[in-house]
Design a protein around this motif. Structure first.
Motif, PDB file in Angstrom:
ATOM      1  N   LYS A 195     -83.539 -80.581 -70.701  1.00 57.65           N
ATOM      2  CA  LYS A 195     -84.938 -80.216 -70.438  1.00 57.65           C
ATOM      3  C   LYS A 195     -85.780 -81.441 -70.083  1.00 57.65           C
ATOM      4  O   LYS A 195     -86.755 -81.343 -69.331  1.00 57.65           O
ATOM      5  CB  LYS A 195     -85.520 -79.516 -71.666  1.00 57.65           C
ATOM      6  CG  LYS A 195     -86.705 -78.616 -71.357  1.00 57.65           C
ATOM      7  CD  LYS A 195     -87.008 -77.687 -72.521  1.00 57.65           C
ATOM      8  CE  LYS A 195     -88.098 -76.686 -72.123  1.00 57.65           C
ATOM      9  NZ  LYS A 195     -88.357 -75.720 -73.223  1.00 57.65           N
ATOM     10  N   LYS A 196     -85.399 -82.590 -70.593  1.00 60.73           N
ATOM     11  CA  LYS A 196     -86.126 -83.827 -70.285  1.00 60.73           C
ATOM     12  C   LYS A 196     -86.069 -84.126 -68.794  1.00 60.73           C
ATOM     13  O   LYS A 196     -87.015 -84.655 -68.211  1.00 60.73           O
ATOM     14  CB  LYS A 196     -85.536 -84.990 -71.080  1.00 60.73           C
ATOM     15  CG  LYS A 196     -86.333 -86.284 -70.972  1.00 60.73           C
ATOM     16  CD  LYS A 196     -85.755 -87.346 -71.889  1.00 60.73           C
ATOM     17  CE  LYS A 196     -86.567 -88.632 -71.816  1.00 60.73           C
ATOM     18  NZ  LYS A 196     -86.020 -89.692 -72.708  1.00 60.73           N
ATOM     19  N   ARG A 197     -84.953 -83.774 -68.157  1.00 65.37           N
ATOM     20  CA  ARG A 197     -84.786 -84.014 -66.719  1.00 65.37           C
ATOM     21  C   ARG A 197     -85.350 -82.859 -65.881  1.00 65.37           C
ATOM     22  O   ARG A 197     -86.046 -83.083 -64.901  1.00 65.37           O
ATOM     23  CB  ARG A 197     -83.304 -84.195 -66.408  1.00 65.37           C
ATOM     24  CG  ARG A 197     -82.936 -84.161 -64.922  1.00 65.37           C
ATOM     25  CD  ARG A 197     -83.375 -85.439 -64.195  1.00 65.37           C
ATOM     26  NE  ARG A 197     -82.650 -86.574 -64.690  1.00 65.37           N
ATOM     27  CZ  ARG A 197     -81.461 -86.968 -64.207  1.00 65.37           C
ATOM     28  NH1 ARG A 197     -80.897 -86.281 -63.232  1.00 65.37           N
ATOM     29  NH2 ARG A 197     -80.871 -88.028 -64.694  1.00 65.37           N
ATOM     30  N   HIS A 198     -85.023 -81.623 -66.243  1.00 67.76           N
ATOM     31  CA  HIS A 198     -85.333 -80.476 -65.394  1.00 67.76           C
ATOM     32  C   HIS A 198     -86.571 -79.699 -65.820  1.00 67.76           C
ATOM     33  O   HIS A 198     -87.031 -78.825 -65.072  1.00 67.76           O
ATOM     34  CB  HIS A 198     -84.133 -79.522 -65.358  1.00 67.76           C
ATOM     35  CG  HIS A 198     -82.958 -80.072 -64.598  1.00 67.76           C
ATOM     36  ND1 HIS A 198     -82.951 -80.187 -63.228  1.00 67.76           N
ATOM     37  CD2 HIS A 198     -81.771 -80.549 -65.029  1.00 67.76           C
ATOM     38  CE1 HIS A 198     -81.786 -80.698 -62.838  1.00 67.76           C
ATOM     39  NE2 HIS A 198     -81.060 -80.937 -63.908  1.00 67.76           N
ATOM     40  N   HIS A 199     -87.073 -79.974 -67.011  1.00 64.28           N
ATOM     41  CA  HIS A 199     -88.259 -79.294 -67.538  1.00 64.28           C
ATOM     42  C   HIS A 199     -88.046 -77.793 -67.722  1.00 64.28           C
ATOM     43  O   HIS A 199     -89.015 -77.027 -67.804  1.00 64.28           O
ATOM     44  CB  HIS A 199     -89.477 -79.542 -66.637  1.00 64.28           C
ATOM     45  CG  HIS A 199     -89.730 -80.994 -66.357  1.00 64.28           C
ATOM     46  ND1 HIS A 199     -90.110 -81.886 -67.335  1.00 64.28           N
ATOM     47  CD2 HIS A 199     -89.600 -81.715 -65.214  1.00 64.28           C
ATOM     48  CE1 HIS A 199     -90.221 -83.094 -66.808  1.00 64.28           C
ATOM     49  NE2 HIS A 199     -89.913 -83.026 -65.521  1.00 64.28           N
ATOM     50  N   VAL A 200     -86.804 -77.374 -67.751  1.00 62.64           N
ATOM     51  CA  VAL A 200     -86.454 -75.983 -68.081  1.00 62.64           C
ATOM     52  C   VAL A 200     -85.205 -76.022 -68.959  1.00 62.64           C
ATOM     53  O   VAL A 200     -84.483 -77.019 -68.987  1.00 62.64           O
ATOM     54  CB  VAL A 200     -86.170 -75.123 -66.824  1.00 62.64           C
ATOM     55  CG1 VAL A 200     -87.414 -74.945 -65.984  1.00 62.64           C
ATOM     56  CG2 VAL A 200     -85.033 -75.715 -65.996  1.00 62.64           C
TER      57      VAL A 200
END
Length: 281
Positions: free
Chosen positions: A261-266
């Motif tokens: 989630k830190k990278r893709h925000h999902v």
């Protein structure tokens, strides 16, 4: 399960079939599989991916794989031994064998570079012509075509390398990247201290040297490469999240979700659903 070997360095075969020609066997050689027509599913190691006309698949020695064919399918199999890869003098490609072994972390079609699609189609047509119309010096021509396919496979696999790494990059960086890719599932071997000991660098020098050569820090490369593999698992395999957690050494599903989630925000599930919907559009 029987083990299959080849009695020559390179062998090209054509198959038209409604059942899997690669079943209940373990192979001691590389295989490039090109799908001339038809469709189905490839099960390789713990992954599953669909294939269809134009798919180019690379199978590495000792992979566990199975083709589930859904309709009448034409395949061209290009088999070549590890010895051939090791002994051939590749002009500008370092660690060709390590590059090809990188395919064991992938599944499905390896053709990521769109201009290569036309090249591969032309080479396959030439190989088929040679099988059906053998002529003088046919073996020499076949080797040239096979070499071209191997280089194209390597070029597409190398798209998962650091973006700024080229054939002119210092060979030691290529070796370090090969080491990282080969040990991506073992966090203890990816520590800066472990890598610096292996290659005889101080930890400080290793960091600055790798960034100067590749354009990103060694930690960034490890995280980016691991992320690309996880994305590939989510999109092209039937692996459960807890299996991905185990494969890449995360402490639990929450740890993996936080990393993702830190990278893709999902979340992992949201990412898979979004990409699946885009593929249907």
């Amino acid at each position: 399960m029987r083990t299959e070997n080849i009695d020559q360095l390179v062998k090209v075969e054509y198959h038209q079939t409604t059942s899997c020609p690669l079943k209940d066997s373990q192979f001691s050689f590389f295989q490039i599989v090109y799908v001339i027509s038809g469709k189905g599913f490839l099960k390789i190691n713990n992954n599953i991916a669909s294939f269809s006309k134009g798919s180019l698949i690379l199978l590495t020695p000792n992979d566990h794989h199975y083709l589930e064919i859904c309709e009448n399918t034409e395949l061209l199999l290009v088999k070549f031994s590890e010895r051939y890869v090791k002994e051939y003098k590749w002009n500008s490609i370092n660690s060709m064998e390590c590059l090809l072994y990188g395919a064991s972390f992938l599944s499905g079609c390896i053709l990521q570079n769109k201009p290569d699609v036309v090249l591969v189609d032309s080479i396959i047509t030439s190989l088929l012509h040679g099988l059906n119309n053998p002529d003088l010096y046919q073996q020499e021509l076949t080797l040239h075509y096979v070499n071209a396919l191997i280089v194209i496979a390597a070029r597409n696999i190398s798209k998962m390398r650091a973006e700024n790494v080229t054939s002119n990059t210092d060979k030691r960086v290529i070796d370090i990247i090969d080491y990282i890719q080969g040990n991506i599932h073992d966090p203890s071997l990816l520590k800066i201290s472990a890598i610096s000991r292996k290659y005889g660098f101080s930890e400080t020098y290793l960091g600055s040297y790798f960034k100067k050569q590749s354009g990103e820090t060694i930690q960034q490369y490890i995280l980016n490469y691991k992320m690309r593999l996880i994305e590939h698992r989510l999109l092209f395999s039937d692996m459960r999240v807890n299996e991905i957690v185990t494969e890449f050494g995360f402490s639990d599903e929450s740890h993996l979700n936080k990393f993702f989630k830190k990278r893709h925000h999902v979340s992992l599930t949201e990412f898979k659903k979004m990409k699946g919907l885009k593929a249907l559009v």
